[in-house]
Each structure stands twice: as structure tokens, then as C-alpha cells.
Design an enzyme around this catalytic site. Sequence first.
Site, PDB file in Angstrom:
ATOM      1  N   CYS A  53       0.818  -1.216   0.000  1.00  0.00           N
ATOM      2  CA  CYS A  53       0.000   0.000   0.000  1.00  0.00           C
ATOM      3  C   CYS A  53       0.852   1.267   0.000  1.00  0.00           C
ATOM      4  CB  CYS A  53      -0.950  -0.007   1.191  1.00  0.00           C
ATOM      5  SG  CYS A  53      -0.134   0.293   2.753  1.00  0.00           S
ATOM      6  N   CYS A  55       0.774   3.829   2.018  1.00  0.00           N
ATOM      7  CA  CYS A  55       1.298   4.296   3.308  1.00  0.00           C
ATOM      8  C   CYS A  55       2.519   3.488   3.746  1.00  0.00           C
ATOM      9  CB  CYS A  55       0.224   4.338   4.384  1.00  0.00           C
ATOM     10  SG  CYS A  55      -0.558   2.792   4.807  1.00  0.00           S
TER      11      CYS A  55
END
Length: 144
Positions: A53, A55
Amino acid sequence: MSMSFERYMLDMVQPMRDELTRLGIQELRTPEDVEQAIPSAKGTALVVVNSVCGCAAGQARPGVAEALKHDVTPDHLFTVFAGQDKEATAKAREYFAPYPPSSPSIALMKDGELVHFIERHQIENRSAAEIAGDLTAAFDRYCR
């Protein structure tokens, strides 16, 4: 020539793995790897639950990299990759109770016991520098 989805994913995530292994973080790819490493790690151990992902790329991995430049760091450095090494990740998460599964996430263990945990929601809206600050404060507290 066609490429299997599995091969494609392995090729795509390798740079994400390399970001951590270049730092000297040991990958735990199987449940057996996890069982051999985490409970027997004397002293402190950082366990990074890696992920594909945004993040993980923008905050978690850079935050870990910055934190590991600190003068106080854990004795052992481990990583599992959520969504890729699923069984190893599930085994590692058994050590993170009472926290629910979260990826990315970062655990600090001391003599096999969880002492500090950063969940995904604590990564998503923070900068890499803030995550590094959180980690270095935990290193100062638990790794001396």
C-alpha cells in the site's frame, strides 16, 4: 509470452522487500522462520509488517529507515510481508495481541513480548519523520 500472476507479483514486490532488507532487516518468509526468530530473540526485536500500500511506501518503510539511523536501535530486525507471505504474516501477528491484523504495522518486542506497536491508522496520516520519531522514542525507552 505470458507471465503468471504469481511471477508478476513477485517481481512487483521485490523492490518493496529490498527497501527493508537493504537496511539489514531479515525477512521471515514462512511460519517456521517466524517461530525460530521472534520467540528466541533475546533483547529487543523490531518486526515490520510490510505491505504494497501507499502508506507503507510513503511513510512506514521510510520511517523505519530513518529510525534505524538512531544511535539506539533494536538488537534484531525482522519483517514479514502481508499479502505475499501470508502464513508467515499470520504467525507473526499472533505475537501482536491484543492488536487486530494491520498492515503495514510495526512492532517492538522485548524478550519475545510486545512492548510497542504502531498500527496502520497511526501510519496513514503521519509523515515518515513522525513515525521515525515515534520509533526512536520507543528505542530509547526499551532498547537501552
